[in-house]
Design an enzyme around this catalytic site. Structure first.
Site, PDB file in Angstrom:
ATOM      1  N   SER A 161       0.814  -1.209   0.000  1.00  0.00           N
ATOM      2  CA  SER A 161       0.000   0.000   0.000  1.00  0.00           C
ATOM      3  C   SER A 161       0.852   1.266   0.000  1.00  0.00           C
ATOM      4  O   SER A 161       1.638   1.502  -0.903  1.00  0.00           O
ATOM      5  CB  SER A 161      -0.958  -0.038   1.197  1.00  0.00           C
ATOM      6  OG  SER A 161      -1.910   0.986   1.140  1.00  0.00           O
ATOM      7  N   ASP A 189      -2.630   6.047  -3.275  1.00  0.00           N
ATOM      8  CA  ASP A 189      -1.506   5.384  -2.613  1.00  0.00           C
ATOM      9  C   ASP A 189      -1.001   4.283  -3.532  1.00  0.00           C
ATOM     10  O   ASP A 189      -1.448   4.145  -4.672  1.00  0.00           O
ATOM     11  CB  ASP A 189      -1.908   4.846  -1.241  1.00  0.00           C
ATOM     12  CG  ASP A 189      -3.067   3.852  -1.317  1.00  0.00           C
ATOM     13  OD1 ASP A 189      -3.788   3.852  -2.325  1.00  0.00           O
ATOM     14  OD2 ASP A 189      -3.251   3.083  -0.353  1.00  0.00           O
ATOM     15  N   ASP A 237      -1.302   1.063  -3.848  1.00  0.00           N
ATOM     16  CA  ASP A 237      -2.174   0.041  -4.440  1.00  0.00           C
ATOM     17  C   ASP A 237      -3.540   0.593  -4.802  1.00  0.00           C
ATOM     18  O   ASP A 237      -4.429  -0.161  -5.180  1.00  0.00           O
ATOM     19  CB  ASP A 237      -2.305  -1.172  -3.509  1.00  0.00           C
ATOM     20  CG  ASP A 237      -3.070  -0.875  -2.226  1.00  0.00           C
ATOM     21  OD1 ASP A 237      -3.127   0.309  -1.833  1.00  0.00           O
ATOM     22  OD2 ASP A 237      -3.610  -1.823  -1.621  1.00  0.00           O
ATOM     23  N   ASP A 239      -6.132   1.681  -3.269  1.00  0.00           N
ATOM     24  CA  ASP A 239      -7.385   1.371  -2.587  1.00  0.00           C
ATOM     25  C   ASP A 239      -7.903   2.574  -1.804  1.00  0.00           C
ATOM     26  O   ASP A 239      -8.919   2.486  -1.117  1.00  0.00           O
ATOM     27  CB  ASP A 239      -7.254   0.139  -1.681  1.00  0.00           C
ATOM     28  CG  ASP A 239      -6.276   0.327  -0.530  1.00  0.00           C
ATOM     29  OD1 ASP A 239      -5.540   1.340  -0.500  1.00  0.00           O
ATOM     30  OD2 ASP A 239      -6.238  -0.556   0.354  1.00  0.00           O
TER      31      ASP A 239
END
Length: 445
Positions: free
Chosen positions: A103, A240, A242, A244
Site C-alpha cells: 500500500s 496510494d 495500491d 485502494d
C-alpha cells in the site's frame, strides 16, 4: 508462531525476517486449502495481482507456486490496484484472491492481502485458520492434480469498464491532475478518468519498481498541490501505492481528506435515496467535524475501530451503503467489496459536474476541528498500550479537553508505532496536548 496478519494482511520488509518467499509459498498454499469450496467439486481458482514494486515479482512467483502446489489454478492479472483484484475475484467466480502490495509503505516493504470468494476480505476466524495452516502438514497433489497458471490479458480493461459503468455523470469540462504514486493506479487511473470524460493530467505514473510512494502519492500531497495550481485544474486526486484509497486537492491547492470526501458522497447519496438507513460508517479516527456535519444533514454515523476491514464488516452486517476512513479508504458496497480509490474519485468528480459546484464549495459542509496526529516509534507497542502512566496521561488530557475535543491512542496494525491523535478547539491546544502525550508514550516504550 507469531501473529502474521495485521489490520491489512501480512506486511513487512520484503525478503526480510518475516516476509520471505518461503512464507509466501506456505501462506498462499494454506489460503488455497482454507478458502477453496469444501465440496471439491472443481479445481480452486485464485486471482493474483500486485503493485509495481520490485519485490512483487519475487513474491508473485512464490505465491503462484504455493497456490498451484495446493492444487489451485492461478490467474495472474499483473500490476493492478487492490480493488481491481477484489472485483476480478467476484467477476471470475474465483475461490480466492491474493494481492501483493504494501500500500502506502516505502518501496522495501511489501505485503500479502487475501480475499475470499466474492472479493471479500477475510474475517478474523478465516485469517486464524490460514495462519494455522502455514505450519501444519498437508498432503500435496501430484500429476494432473497440480494447479495450472494462466494470465488474464484483459484484466485492466475489465476493471476500467466496471469503473466507468459505476460513474453516474459525465466528467466533461473537468480538468483533474491525478498523482498515481508510481504505483498500481498508473496502469488504469488516467485512462479511466479520461473515458469518463475528464481532461486528465497524469502525475507520477511511471513506475520502475523502485520509485513507488517515493515522495509522491497520498502520503506526500505537496507535489499534487503544486501541479493543480500550475495547470489551473479543478481538482487533484492522490492515490496510494495500491490505489485502494484516495485523497483530493481543490482548485486552490487545499487538501481534502477522507472525512470531507465521505461527507460529500453521503449527502449526494442521501439526496438520491441511495444512502441506506441514512447512515455513514466510519472509524474512531474521523474528525468531530464530520460528525457535526452529518448531524446537521440528518445522517447517522456508525463508528468502528480503525481498519477498513472493520468498516466493511459493519457495512455488511448493517446493510449500509457508504463507509470509510479519514485516510481515504472509502467503500461503496453497491459497486465494490473493498476500498476503491478510483471509484471514490470518479463519484466525487461526478458530484462536482452534476451540481456544477467546485470541490471547495462541496466540502464546505465540514468544518474540521484542529487535529494533531503523531507517530511514536516504540520497541513494544503492546507494552505501551498496557502502561498505567500512559492511561493516566490520556485520562487527564481528556478531562482537560472536556466535551470540546478528544484523545485517541492506538497501536499501529502494521508497524511498531503508537499513534497519538488529539482534537481540540484550537491548533495550539491540540499541539500542546499531543506533545505531552508523545513524551509519556516515548518514556513507556
Amino acid at each position: 508462531m507469531r501473529r502474521l496478519f495485521g489490520t491489512d494482511g501480512v506486511r513487512g520488509l520484503a525478503n526480510g525476517e518475516l516476509l520471505t518467499p518461503e512464507l509466501a509459498v506456505a501462506l498462499s498454499a494454506s489460503a488455497a486449502r482454507v478458502l477453496a469450496e469444501r465440496d471439491r467439486s472443481h479445481r480452486p481458482i485464485a486471482v493474483v495481482g500486485r503493485d509495481p514494486r520490485a519485490s512483487g515479482e519475487m513474491l508473485e512467483a512464490a505465491v503462484v507456486a504455493g497456490l498451484t502446489s495446493a492444487g489451485a489454478d492461478a490467474v495472474r492479472v499483473g500490476v493492478l490496484p487492490t480493488p481491481a483484484v477484489a472485483f476480478l475475484v467476484a467477476a471470475l467466480g474465483a475461490d480466492l484472491g491474493v494481492m501483493i502490495s504494501a500500500s502506502h509503505n516505502p518501496m522495501p516493504d511489501n505485503g500479502i492481502k487475501l480475499f475470499a470468494a466474492g472479493g471479500h476480505k477475510l474475517p478474523d476466524a478465516l485469517e486464524e485458520a490460514v495462519e494455522a495452516g502455514v505450519a501444519a502438514p498437508a498432503q500435496r497433489p501430484t500429476g494432473a492434480g497440480i494447479g495450472r497458471v494462466r494470465d488474464l490479458a484483459d484484466a485492466a480493461e475489465r476493471y476500467r469498464d466496471h469503473l466507468v459503468a459505476a460513474t453516474r455523470a459525465s466528467l466533461a469540462g473537468l480538468r483533474v491532475v491525478v498523482d498515481c504514486a508510481h504505483g498500481a493506479a498508473s496502469t488504469v487511473a488516467p485512462e479511466a478518468y479520461r473515458r469518463a470524460g475528464a481532461d486528465v493530467i497524469a502525475l507520477h505514473a511511471d513506475p520502475d519498481g523502485l520509485n513507488i510512494n517515493d515522495g509522491v502519492g497520498s502520503t506526500h500531497i505537496g507535489p499534487l498541490q503544486k501541479a493543480v495550481r500550475e495547470h489551473g485544474a479543478d481538482l487533484g486526486i492522490a492515490h496510494d501505492g495500491d490505489a485502494d484509497r484516495c485523497l483530493a486537492v481543490d482548485a486552490t491547492g487545499a487538501e481534502v481528506d477522507g472525512d470531507q470526501i465521505m461527507a460529500v458522497l453521503a449527502v449526494a447519496m442521501q439526496e438520491a435515496g441511495e444512502l441506506a438507513h441514512d447512515t455513514l460508517v466510519t472509524t474512531v479516527m474521523s474528525n468531530l467535524g464530520l460528525h457535526l456535519a452529518m448531524q446537521a444533514a440528518g445522517i447517522a454515523v456508525r463508528i468502528t475501530q480503525v481498519g477498513d476491514r472493520y468498516v466493511l464488516e459493519e457495512l455488511r452486517t448493517g446493510g449500509f451503503s457508504l463507509g470509510g476512513e479519514q485516510s481515504g479508504h472509502i467503500v461503496l458496497p453497491q459497486h465494490s467489496t473493498t476500498g476503491d480509490g478510483l471509484l471514490t474519485a470518479l463519484r466525487l468528480m461526478a458530484r462536482m459536474t452534476a451540481t456544477d459546484s467546485s470541490l471547495a464549495a462541496l466540502t464546505a459542509i465540514v468544518t474540521p476541528l484542529p487535529q494533531v496526529l503523531r507517530n511514536v516509534h516504540v520497541v513494544d507497542k503492546a507494552a505501551v498500550a498496557d502502561s498505567a502512566a500512559v492511561r493516566d496521561a490520556v485520562e487527564a488530557a481528556q478531562v482537560e479537553l472536556g466535551g470540546t475535543g478528544r484523545v485517541l491512542l492506538r497501536p499501529s496494525g502494521t508497524e511498531q508505532l503508537v499513534r497519538v491523535m488529539v482534537e481540540a478547539p484550537t491548533a495550539e491546544l491540540a499541539e500542546a496536548t499531543a506533545v505531552r502525550l508523545v513524551e509519556v508514550v516515548a518514556a513507556a516504550r
